[in-house]
Design a protein around this motif. Structure first.
Motif, PDB file in Angstrom:
ATOM      1  N   ASN A   1       0.811  -1.225   0.000  1.00 32.63           N
ATOM      2  CA  ASN A   1       0.000   0.000   0.000  1.00 32.63           C
ATOM      3  C   ASN A   1       0.840   1.267   0.000  1.00 32.63           C
TER       4      ASN A   1
ATOM      5  N   LYS B   1       6.042   3.957  -2.524  1.00 28.72           N
ATOM      6  CA  LYS B   1       6.052   5.280  -3.150  1.00 28.72           C
ATOM      7  C   LYS B   1       7.286   5.531  -4.015  1.00 28.72           C
TER       8      LYS B   1
ATOM      9  N   SER C   1      -3.936  -5.168  -2.197  1.00 29.75           N
ATOM     10  CA  SER C   1      -3.171  -4.018  -1.704  1.00 29.75           C
ATOM     11  C   SER C   1      -2.218  -3.460  -2.754  1.00 29.75           C
TER      12      SER C   1
ATOM     13  N   GLN D   1      -1.186  -1.358  -5.657  1.00 31.11           N
ATOM     14  CA  GLN D   1      -1.749  -0.092  -6.111  1.00 31.11           C
ATOM     15  C   GLN D   1      -2.222  -0.181  -7.562  1.00 31.11           C
ATOM     16  N   TYR D   2      -3.336   0.486  -7.827  1.00 29.58           N
ATOM     17  CA  TYR D   2      -3.950   0.429  -9.150  1.00 29.58           C
ATOM     18  C   TYR D   2      -3.058   1.016 -10.236  1.00 29.58           C
ATOM     19  N   SER D   3      -2.151   1.902  -9.835  1.00 27.88           N
ATOM     20  CA  SER D   3      -1.283   2.562 -10.811  1.00 27.88           C
ATOM     21  C   SER D   3      -0.328   1.583 -11.498  1.00 27.88           C
TER      22      SER D   3
END
Length: 232
Positions: free
Chosen positions: A73, A76, A115, A117-119
């Protein structure tokens, strides 16, 4: 610095490591400056996490699931789909091996998968491809909603992103069948998950045509039939 200590601690006491210490540590990491997902992937702790996801101890399973979800999640710093693939491969490997009665364990694994990420579009497409066979044969009303939330939310997301993906036609076909399901709890799961998936998306004038196209693929007729059944 932290992982070698956790790896050793896991060998001595899995409950303390995965149920108490590790979830707390990963929850408060600075993910803006630490590429945790790459660090975990390259460590022995990666294997220990997935082994713990299969543990006979509930607290250990819950803890390992939370750690994996937190790492995925909060990713980054790494935008590479390749770093996600091993997490998905291990998750689906566990899912495949679990018996149909292990609903609680399967939900934990699906939560890990969801979990991502959709990106990460390639990973999202892979999730759709690998989840589709499970959804097609699942009739457990407690477990099905978790699979549907994972599949349909990503499905609608890719449509809104105007992505071309191989599983689209199969999912549309399955969705139409699900909305016509004779068993009320299963039909409810399909309707609820699909509705929630639509509401999650930011539908604008840029992607509304893709949504209209989806509804015109038989979905509108299926939903009208559900509505009429409710009225009758």
């Amino acid at each position: 610095v932290i992982l070698p200590g956790l790896e050793k601690a896991a060998l001595r006491n899995s409950e303390l490591t995965f149920a108490i210490f590790s979830p707390h540590i990963f929850r408060f990491l600075n993910y803006d400056s630490i590429d945790a997902i790459s660090i975990v992937l390259k460590s022995k702790f990666f294997g220990q996490l997935f082994s713990s996801l299969k543990s006979s101890k509930e607290t250990v399973r819950l803890g390992s699931s939370e750690i994996l979800r937190t790492v995925l999640n909060n990713n980054k710093l790494n935008a590479n789909d390749d770093v996600i693939t091993p997490f998905l491969d291990e998750s689906f490997k566990i899912l495949k091996a679990l018996p149909s009665s292990a609903v609680e364990q399967k939900v934990l694994v699906v939560n890990v998968i969801n979990s991502v990420q959709y990106s990460f579009h390639s990973s999202t497409e892979k999730i759709l491809d690998l989840t589709l066979p499970y959804v097609a044969k699942e009739n457990n009303e407690s477990y099905l909603p978790h699979l549907l939330d994972t599949m349909l939310s990503r499905f609608v997301h890719l449509i809104c992103e105007k992505r071309t993906f191989d599983s689209k036609s199969k999912i549309v076909e399955l969705l139409n069948s699900g909305l016509k399901e004779k068993k009320i709890p299963l039909k409810t799961a399909w309707c609820t998950s699909f509705g929630a998936s639509i509401l999650k998306q930011n539908i604008t004038s840029e992607n509304e045509n893709e949504i209209f196209e989806l509804f015109n693929s038989g979905i509108t007729d299926s939903l009208l039939k559900v509505f009429n059944e409710c009225v009758d």
